[in-house]
Motif scaffolding. Structure first.
Motif, mmCIF file in Angstrom:
data_model
loop_
_atom_site.group_PDB
_atom_site.id
_atom_site.type_symbol
_atom_site.label_atom_id
_atom_site.label_comp_id
_atom_site.label_asym_id
_atom_site.label_seq_id
_atom_site.Cartn_x
_atom_site.Cartn_y
_atom_site.Cartn_z
ATOM 1 N N ALA A 1 35.095 48.111 34.591
ATOM 2 C CA ALA A 1 36.169 48.832 34.671
ATOM 3 C C ALA A 1 35.525 49.811 35.882
ATOM 4 C CB ALA A 1 36.815 49.614 33.682
ATOM 5 N N ARG A 2 34.368 50.260 35.869
ATOM 6 C CA ARG A 2 33.812 51.272 36.918
ATOM 7 C C ARG A 2 33.828 50.276 38.258
ATOM 8 N NH1 ARG A 2 27.817 53.309 37.231
ATOM 9 N NH2 ARG A 2 27.962 54.756 39.245
ATOM 10 N N ALA A 3 33.461 49.272 38.204
ATOM 11 C CA ALA A 3 33.450 48.714 39.354
ATOM 12 C C ALA A 3 34.888 48.295 40.082
ATOM 13 C CB ALA A 3 32.603 47.148 39.320
ATOM 14 N N ARG A 4 35.866 47.851 39.179
ATOM 15 C CA ARG A 4 37.198 47.499 39.625
ATOM 16 C C ARG A 4 37.622 48.849 40.035
ATOM 17 N NH1 ARG A 4 37.133 45.488 34.229
ATOM 18 N NH2 ARG A 4 38.918 46.686 33.580
ATOM 19 N N ALA A 5 37.291 49.876 39.531
ATOM 20 C CA ALA A 5 38.061 51.235 40.259
ATOM 21 C C ALA A 5 37.555 51.496 41.275
ATOM 22 C CB ALA A 5 37.873 52.345 39.171
ATOM 23 N N GLN A 6 36.492 50.953 41.941
ATOM 24 C CA GLN A 6 35.808 51.385 43.482
ATOM 25 C C GLN A 6 36.391 50.480 44.479
ATOM 26 O OE1 GLN A 6 31.794 51.715 42.738
ATOM 27 N NE2 GLN A 6 31.842 53.542 41.420
ATOM 28 N N CYS A 7 37.177 49.610 43.998
ATOM 29 C CA CYS A 7 37.841 48.566 45.253
ATOM 30 C C CYS A 7 39.256 48.210 44.929
ATOM 31 C CB CYS A 7 36.933 47.250 45.220
ATOM 32 S SG CYS A 7 37.181 45.932 46.552
ATOM 33 N N ALA A 8 40.028 48.574 45.855
ATOM 34 C CA ALA A 8 41.509 47.919 45.845
ATOM 35 C C ALA A 8 41.813 46.817 46.297
ATOM 36 C CB ALA A 8 42.038 49.298 46.523
ATOM 37 N N ASP A 9 40.851 46.058 46.675
ATOM 38 C CA ASP A 9 41.165 44.678 47.304
ATOM 39 C C ASP A 9 41.627 43.891 46.239
ATOM 40 O OD1 ASP A 9 41.077 42.216 48.552
ATOM 41 O OD2 ASP A 9 39.002 42.044 48.576
ATOM 42 N N PRO A 10 43.111 43.320 46.744
ATOM 43 C CA PRO A 10 43.835 42.401 45.675
ATOM 44 C C PRO A 10 43.109 40.938 45.380
ATOM 45 C CG PRO A 10 44.948 42.644 47.699
ATOM 46 C CD PRO A 10 43.910 43.745 47.505
ATOM 47 N N GLN A 11 42.627 40.736 46.351
ATOM 48 C CA GLN A 11 41.789 39.409 46.268
ATOM 49 C C GLN A 11 40.652 39.441 44.984
ATOM 50 O OE1 GLN A 11 41.947 36.230 47.357
ATOM 51 N NE2 GLN A 11 39.980 35.772 46.201
ATOM 52 N N LEU A 12 39.825 40.604 45.286
ATOM 53 C CA LEU A 12 38.743 40.827 44.316
ATOM 54 C C LEU A 12 39.439 40.951 43.040
ATOM 55 C CD1 LEU A 12 35.503 41.186 44.012
ATOM 56 C CD2 LEU A 12 36.098 43.688 43.968
ATOM 57 N N ALA A 13 40.381 41.526 42.912
ATOM 58 C CA ALA A 13 40.875 41.967 41.504
ATOM 59 C C ALA A 13 41.319 40.454 40.656
ATOM 60 C CB ALA A 13 42.236 42.839 41.704
ATOM 61 N N MET A 14 42.006 39.628 41.775
ATOM 62 C CA MET A 14 42.356 38.370 41.212
ATOM 63 C C MET A 14 41.158 37.593 40.737
ATOM 64 S SD MET A 14 44.916 35.407 42.924
ATOM 65 C CE MET A 14 43.812 35.268 44.498
#
Length: 398
Positions: A37-50
Motif C-alpha cells: 500500500a505504501r508504494a501504491r500511495a506514491q504513484c497515481a499512474d493507472p497503468q501501474l495500478a492495473m
C-alpha cells in the motif's frame, strides 16, 4: 451424471497465498497485490495500478485430500474499443507440482478501454466460479497450487473443497524475487505458469515472487523499497525497455537512478545474489530512442503494433536506446564489482537475440509470444541456476 459434493468452505487468507506482497480485504473477498500500500500511495499512474493488481506469479497453495475444488472469483476483464474480444484469463491447477488442468472464469467487472480517446470505463458484473473435479483420491494429502491469471485482476471470494485444506508446508526452497516489465509479467504467455519467470523458477526449483509490472519497470524508488523489504534468497532486475519506450529519462539521470535502485535493495539484502539483466533484443528500440507508441491501424483485426518515435541522432544528447542501456548496465556492474562481489550482469540478448528474432519474431514488435516465453525461461534457468550461474545453489545464501 452430476456428482453431489459435501463442500467445505475455507476462508481465503494470506496464509493460503504465495507470490503476493500484500493481501487487501475487499467487500467481496481478498485482492492480492504485488506492491504494498505504501508504494501504491506514491504513484497515481493507472497503468501501474492495473499491472500490480494483476496477480502474475500469485497462486493459492494448500494441502488436501480433496477430489473437487471450487473457487469463486471476481475478475476484471479488459475490452478494447474497436478490437475483437480478449480471451478470459487462465487459471492453472498443479497437483504435486504437475500441471493438471486449466480453466477460466466468466463474469466480474468489465473495464472498457478506448486507446484512441484515452478513456477508461468500468461496468460491474457478477462473480464467477472455477471448478476442478476428478482429482486423485486416496488417503494421502496432495500439494495443490492454483496459479491465478497473470494478466487479469482477480479478487478471491470463496474456496470450497470436498475435504479439509491446510496451508502448504514450507518446502525449504529458495525464494527468487524478480522485477521487470510487461515481458516479465507475462505479456503474451499462454498461461500463468508459462511466463518466462515462472518457467525458469520451475526449472530452477525455486519459489517465485514476480514483480514484473507492465509498463512499470521505471526505477521507481518505491519499487526499490518494496524489493528491499521483501525476504528473498535471490534477486533479479530486468531493466531497460520501459525506460526507453516511456522516454522517461536521459543518460545523466539513468546512471544515478540505477545506482540508487541498487543501493536501496542492498540496504535490505546486503549479500544476496543480485542479477542485473539488460533488455532482450527489440529491433525497434535497439538504436532508436523512445517514446514508443502503439499503431492502431490494424486494431479492428485484433492487432496492435509498436514503433519508436525518437531520432537515433538524439543519442548524442543523452537519449536512451537499448544499446546505450546495455553498455551502461554492464559498466555499472563492473564499477561496483569490487565492493559487491555478488552483483552479476546478464545481457538480455542471451535470452532472446538476433537468431531468436529471425525464428520467433516479436508479434507486435515489443512483446514475446508463448513459445518465446518458454525459450526465455529455459535459457534463464541454464544461465542463472546451473553450475557457474549467479543463482547456482552453493549450499545456502544470505
Amino acid at each position: 451424471m452430476h456428482t453431489e459434493y459435501r463442500w467445505i468452505t475455507t476462508p481465503v487468507t494470506a496464509e493460503l497465498l504465495r507470490g503476493a506482497l500484500e493481501v487487501e480485504r475487499t467487500e467481496r473477498g481478498v485482492l492480492p497485490h504485488r506492491l504494498p500500500a505504501r508504494a501504491r500511495a506514491q504513484c497515481a499512474d493507472p497503468q501501474l495500478a492495473m499491472a500490480e493488481a494483476q496477480p502474475s506469479g500469485v497462486r493459492l497453495a494448500f494441502r488436501t485430500r480433496a477430489t473437487a475444488i471450487e473457487l469463486d472469483t471476481f475478475p476484471t476483464k479488459r475490452v478494447y474499443v474497436g478490437a475483437p474480444p480478449r480471451p478470459d484469463g487462465v487459471y492453472e491447477l498443479l497437483v504435486d507440482g504437475r500441471l493438471t488442468a486449466r480453466g477460466s472464469v466468466t463474469g466480474g467487472n468489465t473495464l472498457t478501454i478506448d486507446m484512441l480517446a484515452g478513456t477508461f470505463e468500468t461496468e460491474p458484473g457478477p462473480p464467477g466460479t472455477l471448478r476442478f473435479t476428478g482429482l486423485p483420491g486416496g488417503t494421502a494429502d496432495k500439494d495443490i497450487e492454483i496459479w491465478l491469471p497473470h494478466n487479469e485482476t482477480t479478487e478471491l471470494v470463496a474456496l470450497r473443497t470436498d475435504a479439509p485444506v491446510e496451508p502448504a508446508a514450507d518446502r525449504g526452497r529458495r525464494v527468487w524475487l524478480h522485477h521487470g516489465s510487461s515481458i516479465s509479467q507475462g505479456s503474451d504467455a499462454a498461461g500463468p505458469t508459462g511466463t518466462w519467470p515462472a518457467r525458469a523458477a520451475a526449472l530452477g526449483g525455486v519459489d517465485l515472487i514476480n514483480l514484473g509490472l507492465g509498463g512499470g519497470a521505471l526505477l521507481d524508488p518505491f519499487t526499490a523499497r518494496a524489493l528491499r523489504d521483501t525476504p528473498a534468497d535471490l534477486i533479479s532486475l530486468k531493466i531497460g525497455i520501459n525506460v526507453v519506450n516511456a522516454d522517461l529519462m536521459r543518460l545523466r539521470a539513468f546512471t544515478p537512478a540505477v545506482h540508487g535502485f541498487l543501493d536501496t535493495i542492498r540496504e535490505g539484502h546486503p549479500t544476496t545474489p543480485l542479477l542485473l539483466v539488460s533488455p532482450i533484443l527489440c529491433p525497434i528500440h535497439e538504436d532508436t530512442p523512445g517514446p514508443g507508441y502503439p499503431d492502431f491501424s490494424r486494431l479492428a483485426e485484433g492487432q496492435i503494433r509498436f514503433a519508436a518515435a525518437g531520432d537515433p541522432a538524439e543519442r548524442a544528447n543523452g537519449k536512451l536506446t537499448l544499446g546505450v542501456i546495455r553498455a551502461e548496465l554492464a559498466r555499472i556492474v563492473a564499477q561496483r564489482a569490487g565492493d559487491d562481489p555478488r552483483l552479476h550482469y546478464l545481457d538480455g540478448r542471451a535470452l532472446y537475440g538476433e537468431a531468436d528474432a529471425a525464428e520467433l519474431p516479436l508479434p507486435d514488435e515489443l512483446h514475446p509470444d508463448a513459445a518465446t516465453h518458454h525459450r526465455m525461461g529455459e535459457r534463464f534457468a541454464e544461465l542463472a541456476f546451473a553450475a557457474g550461474g549467479a543463482f547456482a545453489d552453493r549450499g545456502g545464501t544470505s
